[in-house]
Design a protein around this motif. Structure first.
Motif, short mmCIF file in Angstrom:
data_model
loop_
_atom_site.label_atom_id
_atom_site.label_comp_id
_atom_site.label_asym_id
_atom_site.label_seq_id
_atom_site.Cartn_x
_atom_site.Cartn_y
_atom_site.Cartn_z
N ASP A 10 0.84 -1.20 0.00
CA ASP A 10 0.00 0.00 0.00
C ASP A 10 0.88 1.25 0.00
O ASP A 10 1.72 1.43 0.88
CB ASP A 10 -0.93 -0.01 1.21
CG ASP A 10 -1.82 -1.25 1.24
OD1 ASP A 10 -2.03 -1.86 0.16
OD2 ASP A 10 -2.29 -1.62 2.33
N GLY A 11 0.68 2.09 -1.00
CA GLY A 11 1.52 3.27 -1.15
C GLY A 11 2.75 3.03 -2.00
O GLY A 11 3.51 3.96 -2.27
N GLU A 15 -2.56 2.43 -4.48
CA GLU A 15 -2.82 3.64 -3.71
C GLU A 15 -3.20 3.25 -2.27
O GLU A 15 -3.96 2.31 -2.06
CB GLU A 15 -3.96 4.42 -4.37
CG GLU A 15 -4.05 5.86 -3.93
CD GLU A 15 -5.10 6.61 -4.75
OE1 GLU A 15 -5.91 7.31 -4.13
OE2 GLU A 15 -5.10 6.48 -5.99
N ASP A 16 -2.63 3.97 -1.33
CA ASP A 16 -2.96 3.71 0.08
C ASP A 16 -4.15 4.56 0.46
O ASP A 16 -4.02 5.73 0.81
CB ASP A 16 -1.76 4.01 0.98
CG ASP A 16 -2.03 3.58 2.42
OD1 ASP A 16 -3.18 3.22 2.74
OD2 ASP A 16 -1.07 3.59 3.21
N THR A 17 -5.33 3.96 0.36
CA THR A 17 -6.56 4.70 0.63
C THR A 17 -7.01 4.48 2.07
O THR A 17 -8.19 4.61 2.36
CB THR A 17 -7.67 4.25 -0.33
OG1 THR A 17 -7.83 2.84 -0.21
CG2 THR A 17 -7.33 4.60 -1.76
N ASP A 25 -11.67 0.12 -3.55
CA ASP A 25 -10.48 0.79 -3.02
C ASP A 25 -9.27 0.59 -3.93
O ASP A 25 -8.24 1.25 -3.76
CB ASP A 25 -10.09 0.20 -1.64
CG ASP A 25 -11.17 0.35 -0.60
OD1 ASP A 25 -11.96 1.31 -0.69
OD2 ASP A 25 -11.22 -0.50 0.32
N ARG A 27 -6.62 0.72 -6.59
CA ARG A 27 -6.08 1.56 -7.65
C ARG A 27 -4.58 1.27 -7.78
O ARG A 27 -3.80 1.60 -6.88
CB ARG A 27 -6.30 3.04 -7.34
CG ARG A 27 -7.73 3.50 -7.61
CD ARG A 27 -7.88 5.01 -7.58
NE ARG A 27 -8.04 5.53 -6.24
CZ ARG A 27 -9.16 5.40 -5.51
NH1 ARG A 27 -10.20 4.77 -5.98
NH2 ARG A 27 -9.23 5.90 -4.29
N LEU A 29 -1.00 2.02 -8.74
CA LEU A 29 -0.33 3.30 -8.91
C LEU A 29 0.25 3.41 -10.32
O LEU A 29 0.74 2.42 -10.87
CB LEU A 29 0.77 3.46 -7.87
CG LEU A 29 0.26 3.77 -6.46
CD1 LEU A 29 1.38 3.63 -5.42
CD2 LEU A 29 -0.33 5.18 -6.39
N THR A 32 3.50 1.49 -12.27
CA THR A 32 3.92 0.28 -11.54
C THR A 32 4.37 -0.83 -12.49
O THR A 32 5.43 -1.44 -12.29
CB THR A 32 2.77 -0.21 -10.64
OG1 THR A 32 2.49 0.80 -9.66
CG2 THR A 32 3.12 -1.51 -9.94
N ASP A 126 7.07 2.85 1.79
CA ASP A 126 6.68 4.26 1.82
C ASP A 126 6.54 4.80 3.24
O ASP A 126 6.02 5.89 3.43
CB ASP A 126 5.38 4.49 1.03
CG ASP A 126 4.16 3.90 1.72
OD1 ASP A 126 4.30 2.84 2.36
OD2 ASP A 126 3.08 4.50 1.62
N ASP A 161 9.12 7.99 -6.59
CA ASP A 161 8.10 6.98 -6.92
C ASP A 161 8.79 5.67 -7.32
O ASP A 161 10.02 5.58 -7.32
CB ASP A 161 7.18 7.49 -8.03
CG ASP A 161 7.95 7.93 -9.26
OD1 ASP A 161 9.08 7.45 -9.48
OD2 ASP A 161 7.42 8.76 -10.03
#
Ligand SMILES: [Mg+2]
Ligand SMILES: [Zn+2]
Length: 174
Positions: A10-11, A15-17, A25, A27, A29, A32, A126, A161
């Protein structure tokens, strides 16, 4: 002989939602697949090491975690990327388990399952708890994906990134 990159999830990949676990939830990135593809072409394999305390907190269960993983695997497979293994900590932060990063337990699980030479292996995360886990496990190094933030411990590399992190690792071969 295979070499590995240890990846937080996550992150880093998605995406870390805030405890992402539902299909909505999910997505991936941007960048990637390309970043992992470049590393794959250089002979790297990938293992995910991820804290999933949402399970221990009762926000979601193992089945939801696995379904979410499958979304990621399917997306990556379309880009020709395979994740060799995933090791996750499902415990509550106050459980005192040996696997929640910054503890090194997940990295040891990965080492034991795949025969990974941690001293030759990089981790990409992250949060400082990711890079601290890498240090605790004796990894070669750790990359923190964060455009800015506190001063980093020595031997932690900051990249914007995953693409930049991949470029950093590839440059080590040059
Ligand atoms: Mg993370
Ligand atoms: Zn744990």
């Amino acid at each position: 002989m295979s070499r590995y990159v240890l990846l937080d999830r996550d992150g880093v990949l998605v995406e870390d939602t805030d405890y992402p676990h539902r299909p909505e939830d999910y997505r991936l990135l941007p960048g990637t697949v390309d970043a992992l593809g470049a590393l794959k072409d250089a002979g790297y394999r990938f293992v995910i090491v991820t804290n999933q305390s949402g399970i221990g907190r009762g926000y979601y269960d193992e089945a939801a975690f696995q379904r979410f993983q499958q979304l990621l695997f399917d997306d990556l497979a379309q880009g020709g990327i395979e994740i060799a293994g995933t090791f996750h900590c499902p415990h509550h932060p106050e459980a005192g388990c040996p696997c929640r990063k910054p503890e090194p337990g997940l990295l040891y699980q990965a080492r034991d399952a795949f025969g990974i030479a941690l001293e030759d292996t990089w981790l990409i995360g992250d949060h400082l708890r990711d890079t601290d886990a890498a240090k605790a496990a004796g990894c070669r190094g750790a990359i923190l994906l964060a455009a800015e933030g506190p001063d980093l411990p020595q031997d932690v590399v900051r990249c914007d990134d995953l693409a930049a992190a991949a470029a950093y690792l590839l440059a080590l071969d040059a």
